[in-house]
Write a protein that holds these residues in place. Structure first.
Motif, PDB file in Angstrom:
ATOM      1  N   LEU A 229       0.841  -1.198   0.000  1.00 39.19           N
ATOM      2  CA  LEU A 229       0.000   0.000   0.000  1.00 39.19           C
ATOM      3  C   LEU A 229       0.876   1.248   0.000  1.00 39.19           C
ATOM      4  O   LEU A 229       0.616   2.205  -0.732  1.00 39.19           O
ATOM      5  CB  LEU A 229      -0.926  -0.024   1.217  1.00 39.19           C
ATOM      6  CG  LEU A 229      -1.989  -1.124   1.187  1.00 39.19           C
ATOM      7  CD1 LEU A 229      -2.807  -1.120   2.473  1.00 39.19           C
ATOM      8  CD2 LEU A 229      -2.906  -0.959  -0.020  1.00 39.19           C
ATOM      9  N   ALA A 230       1.952   1.195   0.795  1.00 38.24           N
ATOM     10  CA  ALA A 230       2.858   2.337   0.878  1.00 38.24           C
ATOM     11  C   ALA A 230       3.497   2.603  -0.471  1.00 38.24           C
ATOM     12  O   ALA A 230       3.517   3.746  -0.958  1.00 38.24           O
ATOM     13  CB  ALA A 230       3.937   2.062   1.933  1.00 38.24           C
ATOM     14  N   ALA A 231       3.982   1.542  -1.075  1.00 37.32           N
ATOM     15  CA  ALA A 231       4.644   1.705  -2.371  1.00 37.32           C
ATOM     16  C   ALA A 231       3.683   2.298  -3.383  1.00 37.32           C
ATOM     17  O   ALA A 231       4.026   3.207  -4.139  1.00 37.32           O
ATOM     18  CB  ALA A 231       5.149   0.348  -2.856  1.00 37.32           C
ATOM     19  N   ARG A 232       2.448   1.821  -3.367  1.00 36.20           N
ATOM     20  CA  ARG A 232       1.469   2.308  -4.344  1.00 36.20           C
ATOM     21  C   ARG A 232       1.158   3.771  -4.089  1.00 36.20           C
ATOM     22  O   ARG A 232       1.052   4.560  -5.019  1.00 36.20           O
ATOM     23  CB  ARG A 232       0.193   1.472  -4.283  1.00 36.20           C
ATOM     24  CG  ARG A 232       0.421   0.071  -4.792  1.00 36.20           C
ATOM     25  CD  ARG A 232      -0.865  -0.689  -4.832  1.00 36.20           C
ATOM     26  NE  ARG A 232      -1.428  -0.682  -6.184  1.00 36.20           N
ATOM     27  CZ  ARG A 232      -2.495  -1.391  -6.520  1.00 36.20           C
ATOM     28  NH1 ARG A 232      -3.121  -2.123  -5.618  1.00 36.20           N
ATOM     29  NH2 ARG A 232      -2.951  -1.355  -7.744  1.00 36.20           N
ATOM     30  N   SER A 233       1.033   4.146  -2.802  1.00 36.39           N
ATOM     31  CA  SER A 233       0.666   5.532  -2.518  1.00 36.39           C
ATOM     32  C   SER A 233       1.824   6.463  -2.856  1.00 36.39           C
ATOM     33  O   SER A 233       1.638   7.637  -3.146  1.00 36.39           O
ATOM     34  CB  SER A 233       0.265   5.678  -1.043  1.00 36.39           C
ATOM     35  OG  SER A 233       1.387   5.387  -0.238  1.00 36.39           O
ATOM     36  N   LEU A 234       3.068   5.941  -2.828  1.00 33.50           N
ATOM     37  CA  LEU A 234       4.212   6.766  -3.200  1.00 33.50           C
ATOM     38  C   LEU A 234       4.330   6.909  -4.706  1.00 33.50           C
ATOM     39  O   LEU A 234       5.224   7.578  -5.207  1.00 33.50           O
ATOM     40  CB  LEU A 234       5.502   6.163  -2.649  1.00 33.50           C
ATOM     41  CG  LEU A 234       5.737   6.379  -1.150  1.00 33.50           C
ATOM     42  CD1 LEU A 234       6.928   5.576  -0.689  1.00 33.50           C
ATOM     43  CD2 LEU A 234       5.916   7.849  -0.849  1.00 33.50           C
ATOM     44  N   PRO A 237       5.597   2.656  -9.844  1.00 29.44           N
ATOM     45  CA  PRO A 237       4.845   1.993 -10.915  1.00 29.44           C
ATOM     46  C   PRO A 237       4.437   0.571 -10.509  1.00 29.44           C
ATOM     47  O   PRO A 237       5.156  -0.086  -9.753  1.00 29.44           O
ATOM     48  CB  PRO A 237       5.841   1.937 -12.078  1.00 29.44           C
ATOM     49  CG  PRO A 237       6.915   2.903 -11.724  1.00 29.44           C
ATOM     50  CD  PRO A 237       6.925   3.083 -10.257  1.00 29.44           C
ATOM     51  N   ASP A 238       3.302   0.150 -11.032  1.00 27.65           N
ATOM     52  CA  ASP A 238       2.760  -1.175 -10.668  1.00 27.65           C
ATOM     53  C   ASP A 238       3.767  -2.286 -10.939  1.00 27.65           C
ATOM     54  O   ASP A 238       3.942  -3.198 -10.134  1.00 27.65           O
ATOM     55  CB  ASP A 238       1.478  -1.451 -11.462  1.00 27.65           C
ATOM     56  CG  ASP A 238       0.331  -0.621 -10.915  1.00 27.65           C
ATOM     57  OD1 ASP A 238       0.534  -0.003  -9.847  1.00 27.65           O
ATOM     58  OD2 ASP A 238      -0.742  -0.596 -11.546  1.00 27.65           O
ATOM     59  N   ILE A 239       4.391  -2.209 -12.147  1.00 28.23           N
ATOM     60  CA  ILE A 239       5.337  -3.263 -12.539  1.00 28.23           C
ATOM     61  C   ILE A 239       6.396  -3.415 -11.443  1.00 28.23           C
ATOM     62  O   ILE A 239       6.704  -4.517 -10.997  1.00 28.23           O
ATOM     63  CB  ILE A 239       6.018  -2.891 -13.872  1.00 28.23           C
ATOM     64  CG1 ILE A 239       4.994  -2.791 -14.992  1.00 28.23           C
ATOM     65  CG2 ILE A 239       7.120  -3.898 -14.208  1.00 28.23           C
ATOM     66  CD1 ILE A 239       4.574  -4.093 -15.583  1.00 28.23           C
ATOM     67  N   GLN A 240       6.907  -2.265 -11.021  1.00 31.18           N
ATOM     68  CA  GLN A 240       7.974  -2.289 -10.025  1.00 31.18           C
ATOM     69  C   GLN A 240       7.466  -2.872  -8.705  1.00 31.18           C
ATOM     70  O   GLN A 240       8.137  -3.680  -8.075  1.00 31.18           O
ATOM     71  CB  GLN A 240       8.478  -0.872  -9.810  1.00 31.18           C
ATOM     72  CG  GLN A 240       9.945  -0.832  -9.481  1.00 31.18           C
ATOM     73  CD  GLN A 240      10.450   0.596  -9.416  1.00 31.18           C
ATOM     74  OE1 GLN A 240       9.922   1.499 -10.051  1.00 31.18           O
ATOM     75  NE2 GLN A 240      11.491   0.810  -8.625  1.00 31.18           N
TER      76      GLN A 240
END
Lengths: 339, 659, 329
Positions: A229-234, A237-240
């Motif tokens: 969730l954190a990565a997405r909110s930052l 990119p989805d792939i990453q």
């Protein structure tokens, strides 16, 4: 002209290379290192690992080709061929350590020592059993190489995105799964034709489904975790997110399923050989040897050593893989249910 | 849940109960339903045999494989038959015909066969007849049967190359075929000029040109009469809302047996034909025939009431059943066993002591057949390069092949014509079938493939060999071929295919090399030499051999009576064929047959298949031996149960309280 | 509940359609209708006859959709009139047509073969389920003892032997040496028991290794759950916990595993049936492969898939009966 024997040798080396890279990649992962420490405590698992390495070594030895000048022509011999260079060809069947060939009428003296006897062509059965290691490793290895990427990518995509992606992936594997495996394999092999790579491809098509399902379930668990969730909110990119963050966390499933499935694949080869759509006549395989025993045992007195040699060799590898697979599963995730 | 718990407590007892159940239920390994009785209360005499697959068809005009023939010939009889006891020279005898048909020359170079049919012969009872009673056999049935050969719409499960040789000689057959082909349906009211009905018991067959071999055709299933009612009744269409099976599953004939039951994939039962016209055991035989074979001379046939064929594809069960005494004869019915049972022979070629003691007897059966590996003469690599073919032929070691796979049972083939057929020369040695690898390598060099290297690519010459998979040995055989070819540096890719696919490949010619062979329809050299006649290219002339001189000689030889002139022609043809090396001759087929001690005068015949009627069994002796050989051994199960109990008890006891 | 079942039934429809699409693509890739025609029409059919046959069997139509871009476009037919829709309709109605090899009615052959297959596969499934469940319960009860370790080792050993070896050894030992069972044959009615016993025993033995190992894992998994701990804390004995609570909860994964084997009840075990001469559908499969009988093979594939899909449906429904908390979301 395309030389299939050479191609298959190369293939073995490539497969082994890819797996070496894969293991190297896994070794970087912390959870694997931890599991490895736990695995080292398990003596039987380590013994099994040793046995598996031995089989792989034999398979590799059979793929390394050395050109030998034989008169004018150059013959490509593998290390296994070289090791058995001095083992003579007999006149037909001979029992292990026998002095004479098997025929009652005009039995001929045996020229060399054959610890597992000779087959109908008078070739050493021990050599044949060793040469079949490579076939088994290709079947297990190449099939997994085909199935793992498909299962992994589709599983992560389906789990990560949900919605229509999930629906279509689920739909695909339900459909494939609905067709009885044996019949699907038969149909595929009738289309693709006989041969080792074709067999692997067909097995791959039926194998990815289970992996995909488990990866998808695991990905769904991780999708809601904080780090994702954190990565997405930052705005990563989805792939990453998928391949940097989720992939390492589902990797253990790949390892577990791979070790457990490997043995099943080798066993399926023996059933397919029976139906007559196995690896074909070009490669030695345990399935072929066991299959030929169908008529050998109907002789009087029976020729039992080919069956014993092949099923013994197969039993060793499959047993080692099964025990090792169990240990790997316990070490990585004691709770994961697999069949 | 308590219930499970309490059974668990009784584990030692369950294993005992299970073993007791064993004793009650599984106490027999008898593989058949219990013998039924005859209507009069006597026990039926049954003949037990195995077949390696279902007959492909029991349609007499279509069946063309040995498995089908073994069944069909006992149901449908042709005009003539071979004498059961004469094998040194084959003797045709009348069966449905009244005497051997007369040959009369016709104006314009042709000839006429006058066939008299025995009176009063009736078909077996079948629902297709009025009132279910078999009617009398008349000339029309033969005409109908021959029209069926010329019917392009009869579905053939396997291609049967019968139409072409018949159409080549019988007047009007081609026209009949082509009209039906054009119309899309076959009109059976249309006449064939060459088939003339004189009266109900006389048929005249008019031929375009003399064809002495027609008498042999009259001993084949294609000349078995078929009642038109049967085809109309069983044509697979709906009758009163019920779908009936096709005719190919319901033969109706005049033979000693009729089909009682055929469960595909499982078993096939023949039972006595109540309307059988009767026959007697032959009283004339080859000189030197054992007197025992003639003991029953003149007695009425058949000796058995029923024949039960089990369809067993696997070798192990067949061999096991024979050793248990549940199969009466092992051999032609299971050819693969016939190839391997030499293992029960001792040094001097007789049966081992153990086998002799159990009463088993042995028969060696040479067949009128030739097996070969055919080159595709239309292929751009092997077809145009005679030296290459000769080289491969010279390097191919068949003696070891026969030793390895057939225990030396088969006879090495030097040329096309097998022993037992006019023109066979046992002293002849084919110059290109003498194993000489050095000379073969020299030929390879001359052929442009020194050391097997294809100069165009610089890699070994690769040839594709299409090979029919006939069982688990086929892959080993393929490996053998690869080994042989590699002696010349040639790489052989073996493509293993099923029988069905093989026929497609023969038909289409998509191969470089393939295993092929011929099994005589009748004992005449024409039946072998026609395999390389250019007009037969396809399923018969697999290698698509085309040599104008050979064709000319063939046509000349074809219709001659056996004579020195004919022999000279045959030898010239052999020379042409062997020089051209269109095939690698491998072997003439032969195999062993094992018969149980309770069977009497059970013989195989190289060309005839109507043999069941001659077979005799002693059911009393059989039952006694079966019981003797099949006493269940219960000790093992008791020991096993004891062992299991012993293993479980200590754990159960030791852990009971600690939990 | 009813609503759930209806929804669940509706979910299976696209799956079945997908299976049919897949079989259509697979089998029409292997063999062209022209080849089928040639095999059905007998000796050297002329092109006109082949065309007539294609027309009467609907093979002259476009493959998937009747639109002008297709080479076989028929202007007078509606857009949906294609080979695929015809294939769908006939298979959905279970009209499998005639065998490519000998023209027999496929539906009839399947009907005949289903019962023998069932006689072998169903007892084998039930017995192996019972034996495997009890064995895994015992092993779970004595976890950690030599019984556990030895049991697992035996299971893995059993799993590592190819089925062909089991059959060969079984026929040799139980048929030829001990003479308990016939090694071959089949009969109808009560007599069939004799013939069924040995294949069933072998069927159970081959299935046992994998199932016991899997069920043990499931049991151990459940034993570690909170409810089991609570029950134990209440003072219930280990056996009661195991048989009463754990077994019930373990049934869901067990059921899932069993469902995967359900189509085999009808389709049969190819190797067993061949070696023992059971005239079932497994035997038929081998015949179909040997004869290149694609029509028959296609019917078997479709039948197997349908069975699987319905078995899946039934388990989903039975989950809700075993455990009311389970609902499909």
């Amino acid at each position: 002209m395309f030389d299939s024997a050479l191609a298959i040798n190369l293939l073995t080396l490539v497969i082994t290379g890819i797996f070496a890279l894969f293991i190297f990649y896994l070794a970087q992962q912390e959870f694997i290192q931890e599991a490895w420490r736990r695995l080292q405590q398990n003596t039987s698992a380590m013994i099994c690992l040793g046995i598996i390495s031995l089989y792989v070594a034999v398979g590799l030895a059979d793929s390394i080709v050395i050109p030998i000048q034989d008169g004018v022509a150059t013959r490509n011999l593998t290390l296994i061929d070289l090791a058995f260079k001095d083992t003579p060809q007999e006149e037909g069947y001979s029992a292990p350590f026998a002095q004479q060939t098997y025929k009652i009428r005009d039995a001929k003296p045996v020229k060399g020592v054959h610890i597992l006897g000779t087959n109908v062509l008078g070739n050493d059965v021990f050599k044949e059993a060793l040469k079949a290691c490579r076939t088994a490793i290709i079947i297990g290895g190449l099939t997994c190489l085909i199935a793992i990427p498909i299962g992994l990518i589709l599983g992560i995509l389906a789990g990560f995105y949900g919605g229509w992606v999930d629906d279509s992936v689920q739909y695909t594997y339900t459909v494939v799964n609905s067709i009885p495996e044996l019949l699907l394999l038969v149909a595929l092999l009738l289309i693709l034709g006989q041969g080792l790579p074709q067999l692997c491809l067909a097995l791959g098509i039926t194998t990815w489904v289970n992996l995909c399902r488990q990866i998808r379930a695991e990905t769904i668990k991780h999708r809601e975790r904080d780090y994702v969730l954190a990565a997405r909110s930052l705005g990563v990119p989805d792939i990453q997110t998928m391949f940097r963050h989720i992939l390492p966390n589902v990797m253990h499933i790949v390892v577990i399923l791979f070790t457990l499935r490997f043995s099943g694949l080798i066993l399926s080869e023996s059933v397919l050989s029976y139906i007559g759509i196995g690896v074909g006549a070009d490669s030695a395989s345990w399935g072929l040897m066991i299959n030929s025993a169908r008529s050998e045992l109907a002789r009087e007195p029976a020729v039992w050593w080919v069956l014993i040699a092949a099923s013994g060799a197969l039993f060793g590898l499959v047993l080692a893989f099964n025990i090792f697979g169990d240990a790997v599963r316990d070490a990585l995730d004691p709770k994961l249910r697999t069949r | 849940m308590i219930k499970i718990y309490s059974t668990f407590k009784k584990i030692p007892w369950t294993s005992i109960v299970i073993s007791a159940l064993f004793l009650i239920t599984g106490c027999s390994n008898y593989p058949y339903p219990r013998d039924p009785l005859n209507p009069d209360g006597t026990q039926k005499i049954i003949w037990y045999q195995s077949l390696e697959e279902d007959p492909r068809t029991l349609d007499p005009q279509v069946a063309y494989d040995t498995v089908s023939a073994q069944v069909l010939f006992n149901i449908n009889e042709p005009l003539l038959q071979y004498n059961y006891l004469k094998r040194q020279s084959f003797e045709l005898q009348p069966l449905l015909a009244e005497g051997i048909p007369q040959r009369v020359p016709r104006a314009g170079g042709g000839e006429t066969f006058i066939v008299k049919i025995k009176k009063g012969i009736r078909y077996s009872d079948d629902p297709c007849f009025v009132g279910g009673k078999g009617r009398e056999l008349i000339t029309d049935d033969f005409i109908y049967a021959l029209k069926r050969i010329a019917d392009p719409h009869i579905k053939t499960p396997t291609a049967s190359p019968v139409y072409e040789p018949m159409a080549a000689v019988i007047l009007g057959m081609t026209e009949f075929y082509e009209t039906a082909q054009k119309a899309g349906t076959t009109d059976y009211t249309r006449a064939i000029d060459g088939l003339e009905k004189v009266d109900n018991y006389t048929l005249k067959i008019h031929l375009k040109s003399p064809y002495p071999q027609l008498k042999y055709w009259m001993a084949l299933n294609f000349f078995a009469p078929v009642p038109a009612e049967a085809v109309a009744y069983y044509d697979g269409l709906e009758h009163d809302g019920v779908r009936r099976d096709q005719f190919m599953f319901h033969p109706v004939g005049t033979g000693p047996f009729k089909l009682k039951q055929w469960e595909r994939n499982s078993n096939l039962i023949l039972t006595r034909n109540e309307n059988y016209h009767g026959a007697t055991y032959p009283s004339s035989a080859d000189p030197g025939t054992p007197a025992k074979l003639l003991e029953d001379a003149g007695k009425p046939l058949p000796f058995i009431d029923e024949a039960r064929f089990s369809i067993i594809r696997e070798a192990i069960p067949v061999w096991t059943l024979f050793r248990q005494g549940y199969i009466d004869s092992l051999g032609r019915a299971a050819r693969r066993q016939g190839d391997t049972i030499q293992q029960v022979l001792s040094n001097n070629g007789s049966l081992t002591e153990e086998m002799t003691k159990s009463g088993v007897t042995l028969e060696y059966v040479p067949l009128l057949s030739t097996d070969y590996i055919a080159f595709n003469m239309r292929d751009s690599v092997v077809g145009s390069n005679k030296k290459l073919r000769q080289a491969i032929s010279m390097a191919y070691d068949i003696d070891r092949f026969i030793d390895f796979f057939y225990n030396g049972v088969k006879l090495k083939a030097e040329s096309l014509i097998p022993p037992g057929i006019y023109g066979y020369d046992k002293d002849y040695k084919n110059p290109y079938r003498i194993l000489d690898v050095a000379k073969a390598k020299q030929l390879m060099k001359e052929a442009g493939y020194a050391d097997g290297i294809d100069p165009k690519t610089g890699t070994p010459l690769t040839l594709e060999v299409v090979y029919q998979a006939r069982g688990p040995e086929s892959q080993r055989e393929a490996q053998y071929i690869q080994e042989q070819f590699s002696a010349l540096g040639i790489k052989a890719n073996i493509k293993l295919v099923t029988f069905a696919e093989m026929l497609n490949i023969y038909d289409s010619g998509r191969f470089q090399l393939t295993r092929s062979g011929w099994f005589a329809d009748y004992p005449d050299p024409e039946n072998f030499l026609f395999l390389f006649y250019s007009k037969n290219s396809g399923i018969i002339n697999t290698s698509r051999y085309n040599n104008p001189e050979y064709d000319r000689l063939f046509l000349q030889m074809q219709n001659m009576e056996d004579s020195p002139e004919r022999l000279a022609l045959i030898q010239r043809m052999r020379q042409i064929l062997d020089e051209d090396c269109a095939t690698i001759y491998t072997f003439h087929d032969a195999y062993y047959v094992l018969n149980q001690g309770w069977t009497e005068h059970v013989l195989q015949h190289p060309v005839a298949f109507d043999l069941l009627k001659y077979y005799k069994v002693d059911p009393k002796l059989r039952e006694q031996k079966q019981q003797e050989w099949n006493q269940p051994n219960y000790l093992f199960v008791l020991a096993l149960a004891g062992l299991l109990t012993a293993a479980v008890i200590p754990v159960a006891l030791s852990r009971r309280d600690s939990l | 509940m009813i609503e759930y079942i209806i929804r669940r039934v509706l979910y299976t429809i696209p799956t079945i359609l997908g299976v049919m699409l897949l079989t259509f693509v697979l089998f029409f890739m292997v063999t062209s209708p022209e080849n089928m025609a040639k095999r059905q029409l007998g000796k050297n059919p002329t092109p006109e006859l082949v065309n007539n046959w294609l027309k009467s069997h609907g093979y002259d139509k476009p493959r998937f959709i009747n639109l002008p871009f297709d080479a076989d476009y028929k202007a007078d037919a509606p857009w949906w009139d294609s080979q695929f829709t015809n294939h769908m309709r006939s298979t959905l109605l279970f009209q499998f047509g005639n065998s490519d090899a000998n023209g027999e009615d496929i539906g009839e052959r399947i009907q005949k073969g289903a019962w023998p297959s069932f006689l072998i596969a169903f007892p084998a499934l039930v017995i192996s389920l019972i034996v495997a469940l009890s064995a895994s319960l015992i092993i779970a009860l004595y976890r950690g003892s030599y019984l556990d370790w030895g049991g697992i080792f035996i299971c893995v050993g059993l799993m590592s032997i190819p089925i062909l070896v089991y059959i060969i050894a079984g026929q040799w030992l139980l048929g030829l040496i001990l003479r308990y069972f016939p090694v071959f044959g089949f009969a109808d009615g009560a007599d069939s028991l004799r013939f069924v016993l040995l294949p069933v025993v072998l069927g159970v033995v081959t299935a046992l290794g994998a199932s016991v190992r899997f069920y043990r894992t499931v049991m151990l998994d459940e034993i570690g759950q909170d409810y089991a701990r609570t029950a134990r804390a209440k003072g219930l004995s280990e056996r009661v916990v195991l048989f009463k609570h754990v077994l019930k909860n373990a049934m869901i994964p067990v059921l899932t595993a069993v469902v995967a084997d359900l189509p085999l009840i009808i389709l049969g075990n190819v190797l067993l049936e061949n070696f023992f001469g059971i005239p079932g559908l497994g035997n038929l499969t081998i015949v179909a492969i040997n004869e290149y009988d694609f029509a028959l093979l296609r019917a078997l594939v479709f039948l197997g898939s349908i069975l699987y899909v319905f078995a899946l449906l039934l388990t989903d429904i039975s989950y809700t009966l075993v455990d009311p908390r389970v609902r499909l979301n």
